[in-house]
Design an enzyme around this catalytic site. Sequence first.
Site, PDB file in Angstrom:
ATOM      1  N   HIS A 141       0.835  -1.215   0.000  1.00 50.92           N
ATOM      2  CA  HIS A 141       0.000   0.000   0.000  1.00 50.92           C
ATOM      3  C   HIS A 141       0.860   1.250   0.000  1.00 50.92           C
ATOM      4  O   HIS A 141       1.995   1.251   0.493  1.00 50.92           O
ATOM      5  CB  HIS A 141      -0.971   0.006   1.186  1.00 50.92           C
ATOM      6  N   ASP A 201      -0.693   4.409   0.885  1.00 45.45           N
ATOM      7  CA  ASP A 201      -1.222   5.387   1.821  1.00 45.45           C
ATOM      8  C   ASP A 201      -0.413   5.319   3.112  1.00 45.45           C
ATOM      9  O   ASP A 201       0.249   4.321   3.397  1.00 45.45           O
ATOM     10  CB  ASP A 201      -2.702   5.146   2.105  1.00 45.45           C
ATOM     11  N   ASP A 216       6.556   1.896   6.233  1.00 45.48           N
ATOM     12  CA  ASP A 216       5.165   1.444   6.227  1.00 45.48           C
ATOM     13  C   ASP A 216       4.353   2.305   5.267  1.00 45.48           C
ATOM     14  O   ASP A 216       3.815   3.322   5.666  1.00 45.48           O
ATOM     15  CB  ASP A 216       4.594   1.540   7.641  1.00 45.48           C
ATOM     16  N   GLU A 220      -5.096   1.189   3.207  1.00 43.15           N
ATOM     17  CA  GLU A 220      -4.772   0.128   4.164  1.00 43.15           C
ATOM     18  C   GLU A 220      -4.822   0.628   5.600  1.00 43.15           C
ATOM     19  O   GLU A 220      -5.210  -0.104   6.515  1.00 43.15           O
ATOM     20  CB  GLU A 220      -3.382  -0.441   3.847  1.00 43.15           C
ATOM     21  N   GLU A 221      -4.439   1.886   5.811  1.00 37.18           N
ATOM     22  CA  GLU A 221      -4.369   2.418   7.160  1.00 37.18           C
ATOM     23  C   GLU A 221      -5.727   2.811   7.729  1.00 37.18           C
ATOM     24  O   GLU A 221      -5.818   3.221   8.879  1.00 37.18           O
ATOM     25  CB  GLU A 221      -3.433   3.641   7.199  1.00 37.18           C
ATOM     26  N   ASP A 242       4.539  -6.012   4.387  1.00 41.06           N
ATOM     27  CA  ASP A 242       4.031  -4.937   5.243  1.00 41.06           C
ATOM     28  C   ASP A 242       4.038  -5.345   6.712  1.00 41.06           C
ATOM     29  O   ASP A 242       3.099  -5.057   7.440  1.00 41.06           O
ATOM     30  CB  ASP A 242       2.610  -4.562   4.799  1.00 41.06           C
ATOM     31  N   HIS A 275       4.548   4.196  12.172  1.00 40.16           N
ATOM     32  CA  HIS A 275       3.543   5.029  12.820  1.00 40.16           C
ATOM     33  C   HIS A 275       4.147   6.007  13.826  1.00 40.16           C
ATOM     34  O   HIS A 275       3.417   6.636  14.583  1.00 40.16           O
ATOM     35  CB  HIS A 275       2.465   4.179  13.525  1.00 40.16           C
TER      36      HIS A 275
END
Length: 468
Positions: free
Chosen positions: A87, A89, A118, A152-153, A176, A441
Amino acid sequence: MAIDWKKEIDNYKEELLEDLFELLRIDSVRDDDHKSDESPVGPGPRKALEKMLSFGDRDGFVTKNVDNIAGHIEYGAGDELMGLLGHVDVVPVGNGWDNDPFDPQLIDGKIIARGSSDDKGPTMAAYYAIKLIKKLGLPVKKRVRLIVGTDEESEWLCMDRYFKTEEMPDFGFSPDAEFPIINGEKGMVSLYVSVKGEQDKNASNYLNSFDAGIRENMVPQEAHAEVRFADPEKAEKAFFDFLEHNPVTGTFETLDDGKSEITVLGKASHGSMPEKGVNAGTYLAVFLTQFSFTGQAKGYLALIAEQVHLDFTGKNVGAEHTDEVMGTTSMNAGIMTFTEDTHGLVVLNFRFPRGITVEKIEIAADSALSSYNATIGRGKDKTPHYVSAEDELVKTLLSVYAKQTGFEAHEQSIGGGTYGRILERGVAFGALFPDSEDTMHQVNEFMTVKDLLRAASIYAEAIYELIK
Protein backbone atom coordinates in the site's frame (compact mmCIF):
# COMPACT_ATOMS: atom_id res chain seq x y z
CA MET A 1 22.22 -20.93 -13.07
CA ALA A 2 23.44 -19.67 -9.71
CA ILE A 3 22.25 -16.15 -9.04
CA ASP A 4 23.83 -13.78 -6.55
CA TRP A 5 20.58 -12.05 -5.62
CA LYS A 6 22.22 -9.55 -3.28
CA LYS A 7 24.70 -8.45 -5.92
CA GLU A 8 22.03 -8.20 -8.60
CA ILE A 9 19.78 -6.03 -6.43
CA ASP A 10 22.68 -3.84 -5.40
CA ASN A 11 23.14 -2.95 -9.08
CA TYR A 12 19.75 -1.21 -8.89
CA LYS A 13 20.43 0.69 -5.65
CA GLU A 14 20.50 4.21 -7.05
CA GLU A 15 17.50 3.66 -9.32
CA LEU A 16 15.51 2.09 -6.51
CA LEU A 17 16.24 4.99 -4.17
CA GLU A 18 15.36 7.56 -6.82
CA ASP A 19 11.96 5.95 -7.43
CA LEU A 20 11.29 5.53 -3.71
CA PHE A 21 12.09 9.16 -2.97
CA GLU A 22 9.65 10.25 -5.67
CA LEU A 23 6.95 8.19 -4.00
CA LEU A 24 7.83 9.38 -0.49
CA ARG A 25 7.46 13.02 -1.53
CA ILE A 26 3.74 12.49 -2.01
CA ASP A 27 1.56 13.23 1.03
CA SER A 28 -0.73 10.21 0.79
CA VAL A 29 -2.62 10.46 4.08
CA ARG A 30 -6.31 9.67 3.57
CA ASP A 31 -8.12 12.99 3.05
CA ASP A 32 -11.89 12.68 3.34
CA ASP A 33 -12.33 16.47 3.19
CA HIS A 34 -11.14 16.44 -0.43
CA LYS A 35 -12.32 13.04 -1.63
CA SER A 36 -14.34 12.76 -4.82
CA ASP A 37 -15.44 10.20 -7.39
CA GLU A 38 -12.07 10.69 -9.07
CA SER A 39 -10.15 10.51 -5.77
CA PRO A 40 -12.10 8.10 -3.51
CA VAL A 41 -9.86 8.54 -0.45
CA GLY A 42 -8.35 11.90 -1.35
CA PRO A 43 -6.01 13.33 -3.98
CA GLY A 44 -2.82 12.31 -2.17
CA PRO A 45 -3.42 8.55 -2.14
CA ARG A 46 -4.56 8.74 -5.77
CA LYS A 47 -1.39 10.57 -6.77
CA ALA A 48 0.76 7.97 -4.98
CA LEU A 49 -1.05 5.13 -6.74
CA GLU A 50 -0.58 6.79 -10.12
CA LYS A 51 3.10 7.31 -9.40
CA MET A 52 3.60 3.65 -8.45
CA LEU A 53 1.79 2.44 -11.57
CA SER A 54 3.84 4.84 -13.71
CA PHE A 55 6.99 2.94 -12.73
CA GLY A 56 5.38 -0.23 -14.06
CA ASP A 57 4.42 1.46 -17.32
CA ARG A 58 7.94 2.82 -17.71
CA ASP A 59 9.50 -0.61 -17.19
CA GLY A 60 7.23 -2.49 -19.59
CA PHE A 61 4.87 -4.28 -17.22
CA VAL A 62 1.14 -4.81 -17.57
CA THR A 63 -0.59 -2.29 -15.30
CA LYS A 64 -4.14 -1.47 -14.35
CA ASN A 65 -5.70 1.35 -12.36
CA VAL A 66 -8.98 0.39 -10.68
CA ASP A 67 -11.03 3.54 -10.03
CA ASN A 68 -8.01 5.45 -8.67
CA ILE A 69 -8.22 3.53 -5.40
CA ALA A 70 -6.17 0.42 -6.21
CA GLY A 71 -4.21 -1.04 -9.08
CA HIS A 72 -1.67 -3.64 -10.11
CA ILE A 73 1.60 -4.28 -11.90
CA GLU A 74 1.87 -7.77 -13.43
CA TYR A 75 4.58 -9.99 -14.91
CA GLY A 76 4.78 -13.55 -16.20
CA ALA A 77 2.46 -16.09 -17.76
CA GLY A 78 0.43 -19.06 -16.61
CA ASP A 79 -2.85 -19.97 -14.95
CA GLU A 80 -1.67 -19.56 -11.36
CA LEU A 81 -1.34 -16.09 -9.92
CA MET A 82 0.93 -15.00 -7.08
CA GLY A 83 -0.09 -11.81 -5.34
CA LEU A 84 2.10 -9.24 -3.61
CA LEU A 85 -0.12 -6.83 -1.72
CA GLY A 86 1.34 -3.48 -0.67
CA HIS A 87 0.00 0.00 0.00
CA VAL A 88 1.02 3.58 -0.67
CA ASP A 89 -1.22 5.39 1.82
CA VAL A 90 0.30 6.45 5.13
CA VAL A 91 -0.85 7.37 8.63
CA PRO A 92 -1.00 11.04 9.71
CA VAL A 93 2.41 12.48 10.55
CA GLY A 94 1.85 13.95 14.02
CA ASN A 95 4.22 16.48 15.58
CA GLY A 96 7.86 16.34 16.56
CA TRP A 97 9.58 15.47 13.27
CA ASP A 98 13.15 16.64 12.76
CA ASN A 99 12.42 17.29 9.07
CA ASP A 100 9.46 17.60 6.74
CA PRO A 101 8.01 14.05 6.74
CA PHE A 102 7.32 14.32 3.01
CA ASP A 103 10.77 15.60 2.14
CA PRO A 104 12.75 12.34 2.47
CA GLN A 105 16.23 12.62 3.88
CA LEU A 106 19.07 10.09 3.67
CA ILE A 107 20.99 10.47 6.93
CA ASP A 108 23.49 7.93 8.26
CA GLY A 109 22.09 5.28 5.96
CA LYS A 110 18.49 5.93 7.07
CA ILE A 111 15.70 6.97 4.71
CA ILE A 112 13.68 9.27 6.95
CA ALA A 113 10.13 10.01 5.78
CA ARG A 114 6.55 9.06 6.49
CA GLY A 115 5.92 5.78 4.68
CA SER A 116 9.57 4.77 4.37
CA SER A 117 8.98 1.60 6.38
CA ASP A 118 5.17 1.44 6.23
CA ASP A 119 4.71 0.68 3.43
CA LYS A 120 6.21 2.57 0.51
CA GLY A 121 9.75 1.29 1.11
CA PRO A 122 8.79 -2.40 1.32
CA THR A 123 6.36 -2.06 -1.61
CA MET A 124 9.15 -0.57 -3.72
CA ALA A 125 11.46 -3.42 -2.63
CA ALA A 126 8.86 -5.92 -3.87
CA TYR A 127 8.53 -4.02 -7.14
CA TYR A 128 12.26 -4.10 -7.78
CA ALA A 129 12.30 -7.81 -6.97
CA ILE A 130 9.86 -8.42 -9.84
CA LYS A 131 11.79 -5.99 -12.02
CA LEU A 132 15.01 -7.94 -11.41
CA ILE A 133 13.39 -11.25 -12.39
CA LYS A 134 12.16 -9.61 -15.58
CA LYS A 135 15.52 -8.02 -16.38
CA LEU A 136 17.34 -11.32 -15.87
CA GLY A 137 14.93 -13.01 -18.29
CA LEU A 138 14.35 -15.91 -15.90
CA PRO A 139 11.82 -18.56 -17.02
CA VAL A 140 8.55 -18.48 -15.07
CA LYS A 141 5.46 -20.68 -15.19
CA LYS A 142 3.15 -18.47 -13.14
CA ARG A 143 2.15 -14.85 -13.03
CA VAL A 144 3.10 -12.46 -10.23
CA ARG A 145 1.04 -9.34 -9.57
CA LEU A 146 1.95 -6.44 -7.29
CA ILE A 147 -1.40 -5.17 -6.06
CA VAL A 148 -1.24 -1.63 -4.70
CA GLY A 149 -3.80 -0.23 -2.28
CA THR A 150 -4.49 3.29 -1.02
CA ASP A 151 -6.59 2.77 2.13
CA GLU A 152 -4.77 0.13 4.16
CA GLU A 153 -4.37 2.42 7.16
CA SER A 154 -8.11 3.05 7.41
CA GLU A 155 -10.95 0.91 6.08
CA TRP A 156 -9.40 -1.15 3.27
CA LEU A 157 -11.89 0.37 0.83
CA CYS A 158 -9.23 -0.09 -1.82
CA MET A 159 -9.15 -3.88 -1.55
CA ASP A 160 -12.92 -4.11 -1.22
CA ARG A 161 -13.25 -2.29 -4.54
CA TYR A 162 -10.34 -4.06 -6.25
CA PHE A 163 -11.57 -7.59 -5.64
CA LYS A 164 -15.08 -6.82 -6.79
CA THR A 165 -13.79 -7.06 -10.36
CA GLU A 166 -10.23 -8.37 -10.26
CA GLU A 167 -8.80 -11.89 -9.97
CA MET A 168 -8.05 -13.24 -6.51
CA PRO A 169 -4.45 -14.55 -6.35
CA ASP A 170 -3.95 -18.22 -5.53
CA PHE A 171 -1.29 -17.42 -2.95
CA GLY A 172 1.07 -14.65 -2.00
CA PHE A 173 2.34 -12.27 0.64
CA SER A 174 2.20 -8.70 1.82
CA PRO A 175 5.51 -6.87 2.33
CA ASP A 176 4.03 -4.94 5.24
CA ALA A 177 5.15 -6.45 8.53
CA GLU A 178 8.30 -8.20 9.64
CA PHE A 179 10.62 -11.11 8.99
CA PRO A 180 10.97 -14.02 9.25
CA ILE A 181 7.24 -14.31 8.41
CA ILE A 182 3.77 -13.54 9.70
CA ASN A 183 1.58 -16.55 8.98
CA GLY A 184 -0.89 -15.73 11.73
CA GLU A 185 -2.82 -12.50 12.15
CA LYS A 186 -5.12 -11.82 15.04
CA GLY A 187 -8.72 -10.85 14.60
CA MET A 188 -9.62 -7.17 14.96
CA VAL A 189 -12.52 -5.15 16.26
CA SER A 190 -13.07 -1.67 17.68
CA LEU A 191 -15.59 -1.02 20.42
CA TYR A 192 -17.03 2.50 20.67
CA VAL A 193 -17.59 3.21 24.35
CA SER A 194 -19.91 6.16 25.00
CA VAL A 195 -20.38 7.77 28.40
CA LYS A 196 -23.43 9.99 28.67
CA GLY A 197 -24.91 12.15 31.40
CA GLU A 198 -24.82 15.71 32.64
CA GLN A 199 -22.19 17.61 34.60
CA ASP A 200 -23.19 20.06 37.30
CA LYS A 201 -22.41 23.39 35.63
CA ASN A 202 -21.92 24.96 39.07
CA ALA A 203 -19.44 22.32 40.23
CA SER A 204 -16.07 23.54 41.48
CA ASN A 205 -14.26 21.55 38.74
CA TYR A 206 -15.76 21.36 35.25
CA LEU A 207 -14.44 19.47 32.20
CA ASN A 208 -15.09 21.49 29.04
CA SER A 209 -13.29 19.19 26.60
CA PHE A 210 -10.90 16.27 26.28
CA ASP A 211 -9.24 15.04 23.10
CA ALA A 212 -6.61 12.41 22.31
CA GLY A 213 -5.72 10.29 19.29
CA ILE A 214 -6.16 10.53 15.54
CA ARG A 215 -6.52 6.88 14.50
CA GLU A 216 -7.89 3.79 16.21
CA ASN A 217 -4.78 1.83 15.27
CA MET A 218 -2.30 4.30 16.78
CA VAL A 219 -1.32 4.94 20.39
CA PRO A 220 -2.12 8.64 20.98
CA GLN A 221 0.99 10.77 21.17
CA GLU A 222 -0.86 13.92 22.24
CA ALA A 223 -3.79 14.67 24.52
CA HIS A 224 -5.50 17.96 25.32
CA ALA A 225 -8.06 19.07 27.87
CA GLU A 226 -9.79 22.33 28.73
CA VAL A 227 -10.83 22.49 32.37
CA ARG A 228 -12.28 25.00 34.81
CA PHE A 229 -10.54 24.27 38.09
CA ALA A 230 -11.63 25.50 41.51
CA ASP A 231 -8.00 26.37 42.18
CA PRO A 232 -5.95 26.68 38.94
CA GLU A 233 -2.68 27.37 40.77
CA LYS A 234 -3.05 24.21 42.85
CA ALA A 235 -3.95 22.24 39.72
CA GLU A 236 -0.90 23.55 37.87
CA LYS A 237 1.41 22.56 40.73
CA ALA A 238 -0.17 19.09 40.85
CA PHE A 239 0.29 18.72 37.09
CA PHE A 240 4.01 19.36 37.10
CA ASP A 241 4.40 17.05 40.08
CA PHE A 242 2.54 14.41 38.02
CA LEU A 243 4.94 14.90 35.12
CA GLU A 244 7.92 14.27 37.37
CA HIS A 245 6.60 10.83 38.28
CA ASN A 246 5.30 9.65 34.91
CA PRO A 247 6.81 9.03 31.43
CA VAL A 248 5.09 12.01 29.79
CA THR A 249 5.73 15.70 29.27
CA GLY A 250 3.28 18.53 28.91
CA THR A 251 2.15 22.12 29.34
CA PHE A 252 -0.38 23.88 31.56
CA GLU A 253 -1.79 27.30 30.70
CA THR A 254 -4.43 29.31 32.57
CA LEU A 255 -6.48 31.51 30.25
CA ASP A 256 -8.04 34.91 30.85
CA ASP A 257 -11.50 33.37 31.27
CA GLY A 258 -10.29 31.22 34.16
CA LYS A 259 -10.15 28.00 32.19
CA SER A 260 -6.96 25.97 31.96
CA GLU A 261 -5.55 24.28 28.86
CA ILE A 262 -3.55 21.13 29.49
CA THR A 263 -1.45 19.25 26.94
CA VAL A 264 0.22 15.90 27.56
CA LEU A 265 2.81 14.37 25.21
CA GLY A 266 3.51 10.63 25.20
CA LYS A 267 4.87 8.32 22.53
CA ALA A 268 3.07 7.02 19.46
CA SER A 269 3.27 3.41 18.36
CA HIS A 270 1.25 0.96 16.29
CA GLY A 271 -2.02 0.12 17.98
CA SER A 272 -1.33 -3.61 17.75
CA MET A 273 1.57 -3.10 20.18
CA PRO A 274 0.19 -0.58 22.68
CA GLU A 275 2.80 -1.55 25.25
CA LYS A 276 5.48 0.02 23.03
CA GLY A 277 3.87 3.44 23.21
CA VAL A 278 2.99 5.89 25.95
CA ASN A 279 -0.68 6.76 25.72
CA ALA A 280 -0.96 10.49 26.35
CA GLY A 281 -4.75 10.24 26.65
CA THR A 282 -4.88 7.71 29.45
CA TYR A 283 -2.17 9.55 31.38
CA LEU A 284 -4.10 12.81 31.10
CA ALA A 285 -7.23 11.07 32.39
CA VAL A 286 -5.30 9.64 35.33
CA PHE A 287 -4.06 13.12 36.23
CA LEU A 288 -7.54 14.64 36.07
CA THR A 289 -9.06 11.99 38.35
CA GLN A 290 -7.22 13.71 41.23
CA PHE A 291 -9.94 16.34 41.08
CA SER A 292 -13.63 16.02 41.85
CA PHE A 293 -15.76 16.11 38.73
CA THR A 294 -19.45 15.39 38.43
CA GLY A 295 -21.75 13.34 36.22
CA GLN A 296 -20.59 12.44 32.77
CA ALA A 297 -17.08 13.84 33.25
CA LYS A 298 -16.50 11.89 36.43
CA GLY A 299 -17.58 8.60 34.85
CA TYR A 300 -15.64 9.24 31.65
CA LEU A 301 -12.33 10.00 33.32
CA ALA A 302 -12.74 7.18 35.84
CA LEU A 303 -13.45 4.66 33.09
CA ILE A 304 -10.25 5.55 31.29
CA ALA A 305 -8.10 5.73 34.42
CA GLU A 306 -9.44 2.60 36.12
CA GLN A 307 -10.27 0.26 33.26
CA VAL A 308 -8.08 1.32 30.32
CA HIS A 309 -4.85 2.90 31.56
CA LEU A 310 -1.86 0.51 31.23
CA ASP A 311 -4.13 -2.41 30.37
CA PHE A 312 -2.60 -3.63 27.11
CA THR A 313 -4.36 -7.03 26.98
CA GLY A 314 -7.97 -6.13 27.77
CA LYS A 315 -7.85 -7.98 31.09
CA ASN A 316 -9.89 -5.33 32.93
CA VAL A 317 -12.74 -5.57 30.42
CA GLY A 318 -12.71 -9.38 30.18
CA ALA A 319 -11.14 -9.58 26.71
CA GLU A 320 -7.77 -11.14 27.59
CA HIS A 321 -7.19 -14.52 25.96
CA THR A 322 -4.06 -16.41 24.95
CA ASP A 323 -3.55 -18.91 22.12
CA GLU A 324 -0.32 -20.92 22.17
CA VAL A 325 0.41 -20.07 18.52
CA MET A 326 -1.16 -16.66 18.05
CA GLY A 327 -0.43 -15.11 21.43
CA THR A 328 -2.53 -12.82 23.64
CA THR A 329 -5.23 -10.23 23.04
CA SER A 330 -4.09 -6.61 22.81
CA MET A 331 -6.17 -3.50 23.57
CA ASN A 332 -5.43 0.07 22.51
CA ALA A 333 -7.38 3.18 23.44
CA GLY A 334 -6.80 4.91 20.13
CA ILE A 335 -9.30 7.77 20.28
CA MET A 336 -10.69 9.63 23.30
CA THR A 337 -12.97 12.64 22.94
CA PHE A 338 -15.26 14.57 25.27
CA THR A 339 -17.36 17.69 24.84
CA GLU A 340 -19.71 19.22 27.36
CA ASP A 341 -22.55 19.34 24.84
CA THR A 342 -22.41 15.78 23.51
CA HIS A 343 -20.80 12.86 25.32
CA GLY A 344 -17.53 11.13 26.10
CA LEU A 345 -16.18 8.56 23.64
CA VAL A 346 -13.39 6.03 24.00
CA VAL A 347 -12.51 3.83 21.02
CA LEU A 348 -10.94 0.55 22.14
CA ASN A 349 -9.17 -1.34 19.37
CA PHE A 350 -8.72 -5.07 20.06
CA ARG A 351 -6.47 -7.60 18.32
CA PHE A 352 -7.49 -11.11 19.38
CA PRO A 353 -6.24 -14.66 18.72
CA ARG A 354 -8.12 -17.85 17.99
CA GLY A 355 -10.31 -19.06 20.82
CA ILE A 356 -12.24 -15.88 21.63
CA THR A 357 -15.00 -14.23 19.61
CA VAL A 358 -15.98 -10.65 18.92
CA GLU A 359 -19.30 -11.35 20.63
CA LYS A 360 -17.57 -12.49 23.81
CA ILE A 361 -15.34 -9.40 23.86
CA GLU A 362 -18.32 -7.09 23.40
CA ILE A 363 -20.42 -8.80 26.08
CA ALA A 364 -17.54 -8.82 28.57
CA ALA A 365 -16.72 -5.15 27.96
CA ASP A 366 -20.36 -4.15 28.27
CA SER A 367 -20.55 -5.89 31.64
CA ALA A 368 -17.27 -4.41 32.91
CA LEU A 369 -18.05 -0.83 31.87
CA SER A 370 -21.78 -0.54 32.51
CA SER A 371 -21.22 0.86 36.02
CA TYR A 372 -19.68 3.95 34.41
CA ASN A 373 -22.96 4.68 32.62
CA ALA A 374 -21.34 3.52 29.40
CA THR A 375 -22.90 2.01 26.31
CA ILE A 376 -21.00 0.10 23.63
CA GLY A 377 -21.19 -0.01 19.86
CA ARG A 378 -19.20 -2.35 17.63
CA GLY A 379 -17.24 -1.43 14.51
CA LYS A 380 -16.26 -3.66 11.61
CA ASP A 381 -14.44 -6.80 12.62
CA LYS A 382 -12.00 -9.29 11.09
CA THR A 383 -11.60 -12.89 12.15
CA PRO A 384 -8.18 -14.39 12.98
CA HIS A 385 -6.18 -15.64 9.97
CA TYR A 386 -3.64 -18.49 9.95
CA VAL A 387 -1.67 -20.35 7.27
CA SER A 388 -0.06 -23.58 8.44
CA ALA A 389 3.71 -23.68 8.87
CA GLU A 390 3.58 -26.85 6.69
CA ASP A 391 2.21 -24.96 3.69
CA GLU A 392 4.74 -24.83 0.81
CA LEU A 393 4.35 -21.07 0.65
CA VAL A 394 5.47 -20.67 4.27
CA LYS A 395 8.26 -23.22 3.95
CA THR A 396 9.66 -21.61 0.80
CA LEU A 397 9.63 -18.09 2.21
CA LEU A 398 11.30 -19.18 5.43
CA SER A 399 13.91 -21.19 3.54
CA VAL A 400 14.95 -18.22 1.40
CA TYR A 401 14.99 -15.91 4.40
CA ALA A 402 17.22 -18.25 6.39
CA LYS A 403 19.53 -18.81 3.43
CA GLN A 404 20.09 -15.12 2.75
CA THR A 405 20.29 -13.83 6.33
CA GLY A 406 21.57 -16.68 8.46
CA PHE A 407 18.88 -15.74 10.99
CA GLU A 408 16.52 -18.24 12.61
CA ALA A 409 13.42 -18.85 10.50
CA HIS A 410 10.21 -19.56 12.38
CA GLU A 411 6.49 -18.93 12.17
CA GLN A 412 4.87 -16.15 14.16
CA SER A 413 1.64 -14.25 14.64
CA ILE A 414 0.98 -10.54 15.10
CA GLY A 415 -1.81 -8.23 16.16
CA GLY A 416 -1.39 -5.96 13.17
CA GLY A 417 -3.58 -6.60 10.19
CA THR A 418 -2.00 -6.84 6.75
CA TYR A 419 -3.35 -7.45 3.28
CA GLY A 420 -1.92 -10.96 3.56
CA ARG A 421 -5.08 -12.05 5.34
CA ILE A 422 -7.13 -11.29 2.22
CA LEU A 423 -5.74 -14.41 0.54
CA GLU A 424 -6.63 -17.87 1.82
CA ARG A 425 -2.96 -18.77 1.34
CA GLY A 426 -1.64 -15.35 2.20
CA VAL A 427 0.99 -14.24 4.72
CA ALA A 428 3.03 -11.16 5.54
CA PHE A 429 6.74 -11.33 4.77
CA GLY A 430 9.05 -8.52 5.92
CA ALA A 431 10.32 -5.98 5.54
CA LEU A 432 11.30 -5.32 9.17
CA PHE A 433 14.25 -7.47 10.28
CA PRO A 434 14.82 -8.79 13.81
CA ASP A 435 17.86 -6.52 14.16
CA SER A 436 16.04 -3.43 12.83
CA GLU A 437 14.42 -0.61 14.77
CA ASP A 438 10.64 -0.44 14.33
CA THR A 439 9.52 3.15 13.69
CA MET A 440 6.23 2.47 11.92
CA HIS A 441 3.54 5.03 12.82
CA GLN A 442 6.11 7.05 14.78
CA VAL A 443 7.75 10.43 14.27
CA ASN A 444 10.99 10.32 12.28
CA GLU A 445 9.93 7.03 10.68
CA PHE A 446 12.79 5.48 8.73
CA MET A 447 14.01 2.44 6.85
CA THR A 448 17.70 1.86 6.32
CA VAL A 449 19.11 1.47 2.83
CA LYS A 450 20.70 -1.78 4.01
CA ASP A 451 17.31 -3.21 5.01
CA LEU A 452 15.66 -1.98 1.81
CA LEU A 453 18.21 -3.78 -0.34
CA ARG A 454 18.32 -7.01 1.62
CA ALA A 455 14.51 -7.14 1.65
CA ALA A 456 14.44 -6.69 -2.13
CA SER A 457 17.03 -9.45 -2.52
CA ILE A 458 15.02 -11.86 -0.36
CA TYR A 459 11.81 -10.97 -2.21
CA ALA A 460 13.40 -11.55 -5.60
CA GLU A 461 14.66 -15.03 -4.78
CA ALA A 462 11.48 -16.02 -2.93
CA ILE A 463 9.20 -14.83 -5.74
CA TYR A 464 11.25 -16.64 -8.33
CA GLU A 465 11.23 -19.87 -6.32
CA LEU A 466 7.44 -19.70 -6.13
CA ILE A 467 6.70 -18.88 -9.78
CA LYS A 468 9.43 -20.74 -11.70
